[in-house]
Design an enzyme around this catalytic site. Structure first.
Site, short mmCIF file in Angstrom:
data_model
loop_
_atom_site.label_atom_id
_atom_site.label_comp_id
_atom_site.label_asym_id
_atom_site.label_seq_id
_atom_site.Cartn_x
_atom_site.Cartn_y
_atom_site.Cartn_z
N LYS A 170 26.53 30.75 37.10
CA LYS A 170 27.32 31.48 36.10
C LYS A 170 27.97 30.50 35.10
O LYS A 170 28.08 30.80 33.91
CB LYS A 170 28.39 32.31 36.81
CG LYS A 170 29.42 32.93 35.91
CD LYS A 170 28.92 34.10 35.08
CE LYS A 170 30.02 34.55 34.13
NZ LYS A 170 29.81 35.82 33.50
N LYS A 238 39.08 30.36 30.79
CA LYS A 238 39.05 30.04 32.23
C LYS A 238 37.66 29.57 32.62
O LYS A 238 37.49 28.54 33.28
CB LYS A 238 39.48 31.30 33.00
CG LYS A 238 39.39 31.26 34.50
CD LYS A 238 38.23 32.04 35.09
CE LYS A 238 38.08 33.45 34.62
NZ LYS A 238 36.95 34.16 35.23
N1 NAP Z 1 34.48 41.37 30.66
C1 NAP Z 1 33.29 40.79 30.70
O1 NAP Z 1 32.47 40.91 29.77
C2 NAP Z 1 32.89 39.95 31.92
C3 NAP Z 1 31.53 39.63 32.06
C4 NAP Z 1 31.12 38.90 33.17
C5 NAP Z 1 32.06 38.47 34.10
N2 NAP Z 1 33.39 38.76 33.95
C6 NAP Z 1 34.32 38.29 34.98
O2 NAP Z 1 34.66 39.43 35.77
C7 NAP Z 1 36.03 39.29 36.23
C8 NAP Z 1 36.83 40.52 35.78
O3 NAP Z 1 36.82 40.54 34.35
P1 NAP Z 1 37.32 41.81 33.50
O4 NAP Z 1 36.88 41.56 32.11
O5 NAP Z 1 36.99 43.07 34.20
O6 NAP Z 1 38.92 41.56 33.58
P2 NAP Z 1 40.10 42.63 33.57
O7 NAP Z 1 39.75 43.78 32.69
O8 NAP Z 1 41.36 41.87 33.33
O9 NAP Z 1 40.08 43.18 35.09
C9 NAP Z 1 40.59 42.47 36.17
C10 NAP Z 1 41.23 43.49 37.10
O10 NAP Z 1 41.69 42.82 38.27
C11 NAP Z 1 42.86 43.47 38.68
N3 NAP Z 1 43.63 42.61 39.58
C12 NAP Z 1 44.12 41.38 39.34
N4 NAP Z 1 44.74 40.91 40.43
C13 NAP Z 1 44.66 41.90 41.37
C14 NAP Z 1 45.13 42.04 42.71
N5 NAP Z 1 45.82 41.06 43.29
N6 NAP Z 1 44.83 43.19 43.38
C15 NAP Z 1 44.13 44.20 42.79
N7 NAP Z 1 43.67 44.12 41.51
C16 NAP Z 1 43.94 42.98 40.83
C17 NAP Z 1 43.59 43.76 37.39
O11 NAP Z 1 44.52 44.79 37.65
P3 NAP Z 1 45.65 45.20 36.59
O12 NAP Z 1 44.93 46.06 35.59
O13 NAP Z 1 46.64 45.96 37.42
O14 NAP Z 1 46.19 43.92 36.00
C18 NAP Z 1 42.44 44.20 36.49
O15 NAP Z 1 42.23 45.59 36.54
C19 NAP Z 1 36.54 37.97 35.67
O16 NAP Z 1 36.39 36.96 36.63
C20 NAP Z 1 35.64 37.72 34.47
O17 NAP Z 1 35.54 36.34 34.16
C21 NAP Z 1 33.81 39.51 32.88
#
Ligand code: NAP
Length: 290
Positions: A170, A238
Site C-alpha cells: 500500500k 500520514k
Molecule cells: N478515503 C479514501 O479514499 C481511502 C482510500 C484507501 C485507504 N484509506 C484508509 O482507510 C482508513 C480510513 O479512511 P477514511 O477515509 O474512511 O477515514 P475517516 O472518514 O476519517 O474514517 C475513519 C473512521 O474511524 C473512526 N474511528 C476512529 N477511531 C475510532 C475508535 N477508536 N473506535 C471506533 N471508530 C473509530 C472514526 O470515527 P468518528 O467518525 O467518530 O471520528 C471514523 O468514522 C485510513 O487508514 C485511510 O488511510 C482511505
C-alpha cells in the site's frame, strides 16, 4: 458470514453496506451514533464496544485512521482481542505502518486470532462500488477464510506475503498515486493558463499514455475547485510519512514523494487538512484564488 465492521467513515460505511448487500450478517461499532444508526436502518445490528462485537462474529473488518487507532481497537482494554474467541479473523483495511501490523499480528496470534493487514486502494468510489484493490499480508489459510468478506468489498485481492507485506504494498501504491496527483495538478494548471477546454483536455490526455485514476477522477474536481474529501489531505500525509520512513529504513531515496509531502504540508498549514487530496492543486497555483 457473521462480520463485524469497526470505523464507519468514508471507507468503512460503504464496506459495511456492501457486506450487507452480499448477504452477510453485519454487526457494527462506531463512535458516531448517526453513522451507526444509518447502517442499523439497512439491516446491521450494533455492538457497544469492539470486545462485545468480537464475541459475536467470525471476522472483523476495521477501517480506522492510523496505527494508534488500530492498536487501541484491536489490543486496547475493551478491544477486539479482549472479546475474541480463537480463530476469529481480523481484517484491517486501514493504512498503517508495516511494523505496527506485524506486532498486531503477533499479539493476535498469541490469542489464537488471525490478523490480516489488508489495506485498500480505489478511493471512496471504489468502496461504494465494492471494487477496491485489496493488498494482503498474513497467513494464506486466513486469507482463504476471509475470502467471502473480501469479495464483498473488493474486486482484486492480492496476497503479498507474510504480516506487514500488504501495508508495504500500500505504501508503494501511495508513492505512485501521490506523485501522479502532483503531475495531474501541474498539467491541468498549464491547460487552464493556455485556455484549453477543461473537459476536452481531460478526455484527450486521459485516453492516451498519461491516463490515470487521479486524472479521470480528481482532475475534473480540481478544475471545478471542488475540494470535498474522498481522501483527506491529513490521511495522505500520514501515508506519505509512513512511505518516507519505510524507504529511509531501506536506504531508498524518494525525492518526488518528499516534494509532494511538502506541498501537502503547505495545504495543511493553510488549514486544509480535511480537504480532499485534489486540494494539492492550490499549493501549485501561480496566483492566489479569488
Ligand atoms: N478515503 C479514501 O479514499 C481511502 C482510500 C484507501 C485507504 N484509506 C484508509 O482507510 C482508513 C480510513 O479512511 P477514511 O477515509 O474512511 O477515514 P475517516 O472518514 O476519517 O474514517 C475513519 C473512521 O474511524 C473512526 N474511528 C476512529 N477511531 C475510532 C475508535 N477508536 N473506535 C471506533 N471508530 C473509530 C472514526 O470515527 P468518528 O467518525 O467518530 O471520528 C471514523 O468514522 C485510513 O487508514 C485511510 O488511510 C482511505
Amino acid at each position: 458470514m457473521r462480520v463485524g465492521v469497526i470505523g464507519l467513515g468514508i471507507m468503512g460505511a460503504p464496506m459495511a453496506r456492501n457486506l450487507l448487500r452480499a448477504g452477510h450478517e453485519v454487526i457494527v461499532h462506531g463512535r458516531s451514533p448517526a453513522r451507526v444508526e444509518s447502517l442499523v436502518g439497512l439491516g446491521a445490528s450494533a455492538a457497544p464496544s469492539p470486545s462485545a462485537l468480537a464475541a459475536r462474529v467470525e471476522a472483523v473488518v476495521t477501517s480506522l485512521p492510523d496505527g494508534p487507532d488500530v492498536e487501541q481497537v484491536v489490543a486496547g482494554p475493551d478491544g477486539i482481542l479482549a472479546g475474541a474467541s480463537p480463530r476469529l479473523l481480523v481484517i484491517d483495511t486501514s493504512t498503517i505502518a508495516p511494523d505496527v501490523a506485524r506486532t498486531l499480528a503477533e499479539r493476535a496470534a498469541a490469542r489464537g486470532v488471525d490478523f490480516l493487514d489488508a489495506p485498500v486502494s480505489g478511493g471512496e468510489q471504489g468502496a461504494v462500488d465494492g471494487t477496491l484493490s485489496i493488498m494482503i499480508g498474513g497467513d494464506a489459510g486466513a486469507v482463504a477464510r476471509a475470502r467471502p468478506a473480501l469479495d464483498a468489498i473488493g474486486r482484486k485481492v492480492t496476497h503479498m506475503g507474510g504480516p506487514g507485506q500488504g501495508q508495504m504494498t500500500k505504501l508503494v501504491n501511495q508513492v505512485v498515486g501521490a506523485t501522479t496527483l502532483a503531475a495531474v495538478a501541474e498539467g491541468l494548471l498549464l491547460a487552464a493558463a493556455a485556455g484549453l477546454d477543461p473537459v476536452a483536455v481531460v478526455e484527450a490526455v486521459g485516453s492516451g499514455a498519461a491516463a490515470s485514476w487521479q486524472l479521470s477522477n480528481l482532475g475534473p474536481r480540481m478544475q471545478k475547485g471542488d475540494f470535498a474529501p474522498g481522501f483527506m489531505v491529513r490521511l495522505q500525509q500520514k501515508d506519505l510519512r509512513l512511505a518516507l520512513a519505510a524507504a529511509a529504513s531501506l536506504s531508498v531515496p524518494l525525492p518526488a514523494t518528499a516534494v509532494v509531502h511538502q506541498l501537502l504540508a503547505l495545504v495543511e498549514a493553510r488549514g486544509g487538512g480535511s480537504l480532499g487530496t485534489q486540494a494539492l492543486m492550490t499549493a501549485l497555483e501561480p496566483r492566489p484564488r479569488s
